[in-house]
Design an enzyme around this catalytic site. Structure first.
Site, PDB file in Angstrom:
ATOM      1  N   HIS A   1     -18.254 -38.497   3.542  1.00  0.00           N
ATOM      2  CA  HIS A   1     -18.154 -37.515   4.635  1.00  0.00           C
ATOM      3  C   HIS A   1     -19.516 -36.883   4.926  1.00  0.00           C
ATOM      4  O   HIS A   1     -20.401 -36.878   4.063  1.00  0.00           O
ATOM      5  CB  HIS A   1     -17.213 -36.379   4.213  1.00  0.00           C
ATOM      6  CG  HIS A   1     -15.771 -36.737   4.138  1.00  0.00           C
ATOM      7  ND1 HIS A   1     -14.997 -36.422   3.040  1.00  0.00           N
ATOM      8  CD2 HIS A   1     -14.942 -37.337   5.025  1.00  0.00           C
ATOM      9  CE1 HIS A   1     -13.760 -36.834   3.253  1.00  0.00           C
ATOM     10  NE2 HIS A   1     -13.691 -37.401   4.446  1.00  0.00           N
TER      11      HIS A   1
ATOM     12  N   CYS B   1     -14.022 -29.533  -0.675  1.00  0.00           N
ATOM     13  CA  CYS B   1     -12.788 -30.195  -0.242  1.00  0.00           C
ATOM     14  C   CYS B   1     -11.515 -29.603  -0.852  1.00  0.00           C
ATOM     15  O   CYS B   1     -10.427 -29.904  -0.383  1.00  0.00           O
ATOM     16  CB  CYS B   1     -12.863 -31.685  -0.531  1.00  0.00           C
ATOM     17  SG  CYS B   1     -13.168 -32.051  -2.230  1.00  0.00           S
TER      18      CYS B   1
END
Ligand code: CIR
Length: 253
Positions: free
Chosen positions: A160, A247
């Site tokens: 990401h 996250c």
């Protein structure tokens, strides 16, 4: 007081999605303990932590960041890039509904929250294997009335955008320059990760400090040398699942 939405570790964590990492055996009970320490760190920094129950059939559901983008004005429920992760969003929408008006990314749009870095009124969106241009177009449409700009960013070598760059201070970014073009962030002070710790660019900036994994001590020293207050957590088992510290929570400020 910021609210941090978290979700307990799934007993199925070992079946998590992996993109850039080889599968290693994950110690589930250690993962649970480490997640506990992470939520404690959030509490100690003054967040009200909301603990959603574990989802036994959704291996990656502890990584709540990927399911929503929470802004002051509204929250966007994502459409995660990995099929196995799409069922994670319904319960997150329910959890966010008391705090924010909700908008939704729809097919063919795909985006993981881990790809979205908000810096002031710009949302940078990693064009990773999980996020695509139709989602960026939808985000632009949803957010233009609130004065946000949404910009796609090439990422290379990582899962990401926020594997490659995160905010660690009011004007400071922590960056792995091998995975994202630092030039994009010209006006920002940049701290580079230690080259021996490529996964070290993911830090969670909250309440004036950063929560940071113990796995990257050299980069931790760089943060401390820059005067950034650092709270370390051992996240070894979540890191094996290709997760990190941003996250595992959704911050509702
Ligand atoms: C996945 O591949 O989707 C998970 N195993 C890891 C997700 C980590 N999410 C994040 O860093 N935002």
């Amino acid at each position: 007081m910021p609210i941090a939405i978290t979700r307990k570790v799934s007993p199925a964590l070992a079946q998590c999605e992996l993109t850039h990492l080889e599968r290693q055996s994950i110690d589930l009970s250690l993962a649970v303990t480490q997640h506990h320490q992470y939520t404690h760190a959030l509490t100690n920094l003054g967040c009200a932590v909301l603990h959603l129950p574990a989802e036994p059939t959704l291996p990656d559901s502890v990584f709540v960041e990927d399911t929503a983008i929470v802004l002051d004005e509204l929250a966007i429920i994502t459409r995660p890039g990995a099929l196995s992760r799409r069922p994670e969003t319904a319960s997150i929408a329910q959890a966010l509904a008391p705090y924010r008006r909700l908008a939704y990314i729809e097919a063919p749009g795909l985006v993981d929250g881990g790809d979205v870095l908000r810096l002031e009124k710009t949302l940078y969106v990693g064009l990773s294997t999980r996020s695509n241009q139709p989602a960026i177009a939808q985000m632009q449409h949803i957010l233009a009335p609130f004065g946000y700009t949404v910009q796609g960013v090439a990422v290379d070598g990582c899962l990401h955008l926020k594997s490659a760059v995160t905010q660690v201070g009011p004007q400071t970014l922590l960056v792995n320059p091998r995975w994202v073009d630092v030039e994009l962030f010209g006006d920002w002070q940049v701290i580079e990760i230690d080259p021996s710790e490529p996964y070290g660019a993911n830090a969670l900036w909250v309440q004036g400090a950063v929560i940071y994994p113990t796995s990257y001590p050299r980069t931790e020293q760089r943060l401390r040398a820059a005067g950034i207050p650092v709270v370390t957590v051992d996240a070894s088992e979540l890191i094996k699942a290709e997760g990190a510290v941003t996250c595992c929570s959704l911050l509702v400020m």
